[in-house]
Design a protein around this motif. Structure first.
Motif, PDB file in Angstrom:
ATOM      1  N   UNK A 228      41.448  41.091  42.742  1.00  0.00           N
ATOM      2  CA  UNK A 228      42.175  39.832  42.952  1.00  0.00           C
ATOM      3  C   UNK A 228      41.878  39.232  44.308  1.00  0.00           C
ATOM      4  N   UNK A 229      41.810  40.109  45.319  1.00  0.00           N
ATOM      5  CA  UNK A 229      41.515  39.603  46.666  1.00  0.00           C
ATOM      6  C   UNK A 229      40.091  39.058  46.735  1.00  0.00           C
ATOM      7  N   UNK A 230      39.178  39.722  46.025  1.00  0.00           N
ATOM      8  CA  UNK A 230      37.802  39.251  46.033  1.00  0.00           C
ATOM      9  C   UNK A 230      37.690  37.889  45.332  1.00  0.00           C
ATOM     10  N   UNK A 231      38.386  37.756  44.197  1.00  0.00           N
ATOM     11  CA  UNK A 231      38.326  36.465  43.467  1.00  0.00           C
ATOM     12  C   UNK A 231      38.983  35.361  44.269  1.00  0.00           C
ATOM     13  N   UNK A 232      40.059  35.661  44.930  1.00  0.00           N
ATOM     14  CA  UNK A 232      40.738  34.654  45.762  1.00  0.00           C
ATOM     15  C   UNK A 232      39.851  34.228  46.905  1.00  0.00           C
TER      16      UNK A 232
END
Length: 252
Positions: A228-232
Motif C-alpha cells: 500500500x505504501x509503495x502504491x501510494x
C-alpha cells in the motif's frame, strides 16, 4: 560192659584233650574300650573349666566301672592321680592343689567321666589324662587333654575397652547415617532441579511456538502495508509529474 566202658573212656579222653587245647589257647580275649577327650582347653585365671571325657564300651556298664584322672604339670615328667571313681562313688585325692577346686559332673551310665576345675591358676597348666575301665572291658588307651590358663582381663579394663568399642561403633553408625542422609538430600535436590529445568524448557518451547505463530500472522499484514505504501508513493510521484503540464494548459 567192656565196650561201654571203653566208649566212656574214649569220651573222657576227648574232653580232656579239648580242655588242654583251651588251656593252651589261654583266656578269652577282652573287648577294647575307647576314651575321648578334647585335645586342648583354654581358661582364664580365676574362672572354671570343664574337662570333658567320654567313652565307648561294648560291654554293659557294670558296677565295677572305674574312671581315673591324672595330672602332669607343664614342664614336669611326673604324673599324679587327682580323681578316682569306683563302686559308684567319686573320690577326690586329698593331696595336691586340686583337692578343694575339683567337681565331679560325669555320669558313667551315660558314658561320661567329665570333671570341672574351679578357680584356675597358672599352676594348672599341664596335661590331664582320663582313663576308663569297664570290666571285663579293660583293654584300651587313655585320652589326654592339655589345659592352657591365660591371664584374666581386668574388669575395669574390660569395661573401658567395651565402652571404646561401643563408642567407635556408634560413631561409625552416625557417620554412615549422615552420609546416607546427605546423599538422599542431594538426590532430591537433583530431581527437583531436573524438574525445574524441564519445566523451563517446556515454557521456552511454548513461548517460541507462540512467537512463531504470531510472526506468521503478522507477515501478510506487513506485506500489505508495504504494498500500500509503495502504491501510494507511485501515485504521488505520477501526480507530481503531471502537475506542470496542467499548469501550462491553464496558462494558454
Amino acid at each position: 560192659m567192656s565196650q561201654g566202658a571203653g566208649g566212656s573212656g574214649g569220651g573222657g579222653r576227648l574232653l580232656l584233650l579239648l580242655a588242654g587245647l583251651l588251656s593252651a589257647l589261654g583266656p578269652s580275649p577282652t573287648s577294647s574300650i575307647h576314651v575321648y577327650t578334647q585335645r586342648e582347653v583354654y581358661g582364664t585365671v580365676g574362672s572354671h573349666v570343664t574337662l570333658s571325657c567320654s567313652f565307648w564300651s561294648s560291654e554293659w556298664i557294670s558296677e565295677d566301672i572305674s574312671i581315673t584322672w591324672h595330672f602332669q604339670a607343664e614342664g614336669s615328667r611326673d604324673s599324679t592321680s587327682i580323681f578316682h571313681y569306683a563302686k559308684g562313688q567319686p573320690y577326690i585325692d586329698d593331696v595336691g592343689s586340686f583337692k578343694e577346686r575339683m567337681e565331679w559332673v560325669g555320669n558313667p551310665h551315660r558314658k561320661d567321666g567329665s570333671i570341672v576345675i574351679h578357680n584356675l591358676d597358672y599352676t594348672d597348666n599341664g596335661t590331664f589324662t582320663c582313663d576308663v575301665k569297664n570290666p571285663p572291658d579293660i583293654v584300651g588307651k587313655s585320652s589326654q587333654v592339655t589345659l592352657y590358663v591365660l591371664e584374666k582381663v581386668p574388669t575395669r579394663y574390660g569395661v573401658v575397652l567395651g565402652s571404646i568399642i561401643g563408642g567407635a561403633l556408634l560413631l561409625v553408625a552416625v557417620v554412615v547415617a549422615l552420609v546416607y542422609l546427605l546423599r538422599y538430600c542431594w538426590l532430591r535436590r537433583q530431581v527437583a532441579l531436573q524438574r525445574r529445568l524441564s519445566a523451563m524448557e517446556k515454557g521456552k518451547l511454548q513461548r517460541s511456538a507462540k512467537d512463531a505463530s504470531k510472526r506468521s500472522r503478522q507477515a501478510p499484514v506487513l506485506y500489505a502495508m508495504l504494498d500500500h505504501s509503495r502504491s501510494t508513493k507511485a501515485a504521488s510521484e505520477k501526480k507530481a509529474k503531471g502537475a506542470p503540464g496542467e499548469s501550462r494548459k491553464d496558462k494558454k
